[in-house]
Design a protein around this motif. Sequence first.
Motif, PDB file in Angstrom:
ATOM      1  N   GLN A  46       0.854  -1.162   0.000  1.00 57.97           N
ATOM      2  CA  GLN A  46       0.000   0.000   0.000  1.00 57.97           C
ATOM      3  C   GLN A  46       0.902   1.227   0.000  1.00 57.97           C
ATOM      4  O   GLN A  46       2.030   1.184   0.480  1.00 57.97           O
ATOM      5  CB  GLN A  46      -0.844   0.046   1.277  1.00 57.97           C
ATOM      6  CG  GLN A  46      -1.944  -0.982   1.378  1.00 57.97           C
ATOM      7  CD  GLN A  46      -2.665  -0.841   2.702  1.00 57.97           C
ATOM      8  OE1 GLN A  46      -2.043  -0.716   3.753  1.00 57.97           O
ATOM      9  NE2 GLN A  46      -3.977  -0.847   2.657  1.00 57.97           N
ATOM     10  N   THR A  47       0.407   2.341  -0.543  1.00 55.91           N
ATOM     11  CA  THR A  47       1.124   3.584  -0.330  1.00 55.91           C
ATOM     12  C   THR A  47       0.969   3.906   1.147  1.00 55.91           C
ATOM     13  O   THR A  47      -0.119   4.226   1.614  1.00 55.91           O
ATOM     14  CB  THR A  47       0.548   4.715  -1.191  1.00 55.91           C
ATOM     15  OG1 THR A  47       0.708   4.353  -2.560  1.00 55.91           O
ATOM     16  CG2 THR A  47       1.291   6.011  -0.936  1.00 55.91           C
ATOM     17  N   GLU A  48       2.064   3.764   1.890  1.00 54.33           N
ATOM     18  CA  GLU A  48       1.965   3.822   3.336  1.00 54.33           C
ATOM     19  C   GLU A  48       1.491   5.196   3.823  1.00 54.33           C
ATOM     20  O   GLU A  48       1.786   6.226   3.232  1.00 54.33           O
ATOM     21  CB  GLU A  48       3.319   3.496   3.972  1.00 54.33           C
ATOM     22  CG  GLU A  48       3.596   2.007   4.009  1.00 54.33           C
ATOM     23  CD  GLU A  48       2.544   1.232   4.791  1.00 54.33           C
ATOM     24  OE1 GLU A  48       2.158   1.653   5.881  1.00 54.33           O
ATOM     25  OE2 GLU A  48       2.105   0.187   4.298  1.00 54.33           O
ATOM     26  N   ALA A  49       0.734   5.168   4.900  1.00 61.25           N
ATOM     27  CA  ALA A  49       0.215   6.380   5.506  1.00 61.25           C
ATOM     28  C   ALA A  49       0.104   6.142   7.004  1.00 61.25           C
ATOM     29  O   ALA A  49      -0.009   5.010   7.466  1.00 61.25           O
ATOM     30  CB  ALA A  49      -1.155   6.743   4.931  1.00 61.25           C
ATOM     31  N   VAL A  50       0.156   7.210   7.767  1.00 59.63           N
ATOM     32  CA  VAL A  50      -0.104   7.136   9.202  1.00 59.63           C
ATOM     33  C   VAL A  50      -1.514   7.649   9.427  1.00 59.63           C
ATOM     34  O   VAL A  50      -1.860   8.755   8.986  1.00 59.63           O
ATOM     35  CB  VAL A  50       0.907   7.970  10.007  1.00 59.63           C
ATOM     36  CG1 VAL A  50       0.502   8.032  11.476  1.00 59.63           C
ATOM     37  CG2 VAL A  50       2.303   7.365   9.879  1.00 59.63           C
ATOM     38  N   THR A  51      -2.344   6.839  10.051  1.00 57.22           N
ATOM     39  CA  THR A  51      -3.739   7.214  10.284  1.00 57.22           C
ATOM     40  C   THR A  51      -3.948   7.630  11.731  1.00 57.22           C
ATOM     41  O   THR A  51      -3.298   7.129  12.647  1.00 57.22           O
ATOM     42  CB  THR A  51      -4.676   6.042   9.951  1.00 57.22           C
ATOM     43  OG1 THR A  51      -4.182   4.848  10.562  1.00 57.22           O
ATOM     44  CG2 THR A  51      -4.767   5.833   8.450  1.00 57.22           C
ATOM     45  N   PHE A  52      -4.871   8.581  11.896  1.00 56.54           N
ATOM     46  CA  PHE A  52      -5.227   9.094  13.207  1.00 56.54           C
ATOM     47  C   PHE A  52      -6.736   9.053  13.368  1.00 56.54           C
ATOM     48  O   PHE A  52      -7.482   9.043  12.377  1.00 56.54           O
ATOM     49  CB  PHE A  52      -4.763  10.545  13.375  1.00 56.54           C
ATOM     50  CG  PHE A  52      -3.279  10.747  13.271  1.00 56.54           C
ATOM     51  CD1 PHE A  52      -2.480  10.662  14.393  1.00 56.54           C
ATOM     52  CD2 PHE A  52      -2.688  11.030  12.049  1.00 56.54           C
ATOM     53  CE1 PHE A  52      -1.103  10.857  14.307  1.00 56.54           C
ATOM     54  CE2 PHE A  52      -1.317  11.227  11.940  1.00 56.54           C
ATOM     55  CZ  PHE A  52      -0.535  11.133  13.078  1.00 56.54           C
ATOM     56  N   LEU A  76      -3.119  18.545  11.318  1.00 58.56           N
ATOM     57  CA  LEU A  76      -1.813  19.193  11.223  1.00 58.56           C
ATOM     58  C   LEU A  76      -1.972  20.686  11.432  1.00 58.56           C
ATOM     59  O   LEU A  76      -2.731  21.353  10.719  1.00 58.56           O
ATOM     60  CB  LEU A  76      -1.193  18.929   9.839  1.00 58.56           C
ATOM     61  CG  LEU A  76      -0.732  17.498   9.574  1.00 58.56           C
ATOM     62  CD1 LEU A  76      -0.372  17.343   8.118  1.00 58.56           C
ATOM     63  CD2 LEU A  76       0.452  17.167  10.444  1.00 58.56           C
ATOM     64  N   HIS A  77      -1.285  21.209  12.411  1.00 64.32           N
ATOM     65  CA  HIS A  77      -1.300  22.641  12.678  1.00 64.32           C
ATOM     66  C   HIS A  77       0.118  23.140  12.689  1.00 64.32           C
ATOM     67  O   HIS A  77       1.006  22.511  13.249  1.00 64.32           O
ATOM     68  CB  HIS A  77      -1.978  22.938  14.032  1.00 64.32           C
ATOM     69  CG  HIS A  77      -3.399  22.456  14.103  1.00 64.32           C
ATOM     70  ND1 HIS A  77      -4.417  23.060  13.421  1.00 64.32           N
ATOM     71  CD2 HIS A  77      -3.945  21.397  14.755  1.00 64.32           C
ATOM     72  CE1 HIS A  77      -5.572  22.416  13.668  1.00 64.32           C
ATOM     73  NE2 HIS A  77      -5.298  21.402  14.464  1.00 64.32           N
ATOM     74  N   ALA A  90      -5.828  10.317   7.360  1.00 65.35           N
ATOM     75  CA  ALA A  90      -4.504   9.775   7.069  1.00 65.35           C
ATOM     76  C   ALA A  90      -3.578  10.854   6.543  1.00 65.35           C
ATOM     77  O   ALA A  90      -4.003  11.795   5.871  1.00 65.35           O
ATOM     78  CB  ALA A  90      -4.611   8.648   6.049  1.00 65.35           C
ATOM     79  N   ILE A  91      -2.300  10.712   6.865  1.00 66.32           N
ATOM     80  CA  ILE A  91      -1.242  11.512   6.257  1.00 66.32           C
ATOM     81  C   ILE A  91      -0.480  10.554   5.343  1.00 66.32           C
ATOM     82  O   ILE A  91       0.271   9.701   5.820  1.00 66.32           O
ATOM     83  CB  ILE A  91      -0.310  12.120   7.313  1.00 66.32           C
ATOM     84  CG1 ILE A  91      -1.110  12.972   8.289  1.00 66.32           C
ATOM     85  CG2 ILE A  91       0.781  12.959   6.639  1.00 66.32           C
ATOM     86  CD1 ILE A  91      -0.275  13.527   9.433  1.00 66.32           C
TER      87      ILE A  91
END
Length: 372
Positions: free
Chosen positions: A155-161, A370-371, A173-174
């Motif tokens: 998968q196109t890796e992402a970090v999910t929150f 993201l801030h 996801a980022i």
Amino acid sequence: MSGCAARRYVTAALGRCRARGLPLWEPPPARGLRPLGAGRVAALPLLLLPPRRHLSSRNRPEGKVLETVGVFEAPKQHGKYETGQLFLHSVFGYRGIVLFPWQARLYDRDVASPVPEKSENAAGHGSKEVKGKTHTYYQVLIDARDCPHISQRSQTEAVTFLANHDDSRALYAIPGLDYVSHEDILPYSSTDQVPIQHELFERFLMYDQTKVPPFVARDTLCAWQEKNHPWLELSDVHRETTENIRVTVIPFYMGMREAQNSHVYWWRYCIRLENLDSEVVQLRERHWRIFSLSGTLETVRGRGVVGREPVLSKEQPAFQYSSHVSLQASSGHMWGTFRFERPDGSHFDVRIPPFSLESNKDEKTPPSGLHW
């Protein structure tokens, strides 16, 4: 590492890349990347030879222009890579840059000391004494130009929150973030001031020619890491091999949400499957058992993973994906098996190493985005 040793290491690494069918890049200027066939070893502008030696453009297809991306450096046998280190992923072939390291505990059941087998319990398979050892992983950005060419391997890796609103199941996801083991880093250097294409590159890093590597963290990267530390932190890695198929699992706690007068705890887990043999196999089924501290034991069966049934071959030996699980308890365990099929139609089960789902005791409010 001596120059000769570095050359041997990089030559071996390039051989592994070619054997695995990793994309050999030939990007025309400003037109993105185009993968070449696995046999085209001359066109390797990204996979440059050992330090101070640039690759020849002989045998390139007519009308194509090779573009130098960088120069390989000697991989580190000791110590960590610094923020800003450019690298090629030795398994998936993408270009990336290191944001910061994590010190994880690696629990490798392949090197565990076996004790007398017991019946299956909440920890999974028959008992084994598994002692964790410290291992370095890195939070990295993936070059967006390479993502289309690794889609068959990962998968196109992402970090999910967890999203910060009333919907307890909403995630965001980022994309283009990954966790990379130290041994998967093939470092290189570049004179390009923006060598990685990712929307966060210039927000997180800036060019400083007086530094080595010449990309240093901006205050925004430090602030983002500090704020999101509980949901980014990689603490435990679990690994086990069955019949030459190695399964690596990395769980991440994502936070807790209230839903219908109860607490729902969320985890993300990243799984990498690697075929260590030359025989082609295909993943057909998954079988999970999920134990919750509340006393429930759930069984999940299904075809493939994330809607796919990946083939693991000598040319493409690895596949990586992420998924999520939620419990109505602050902790639990997961374990199970993947069923693979051989070319002759026979099947075999590969164990998924048991791993804990633990929540953060000092949990703060999950991130809301993201801030800067």
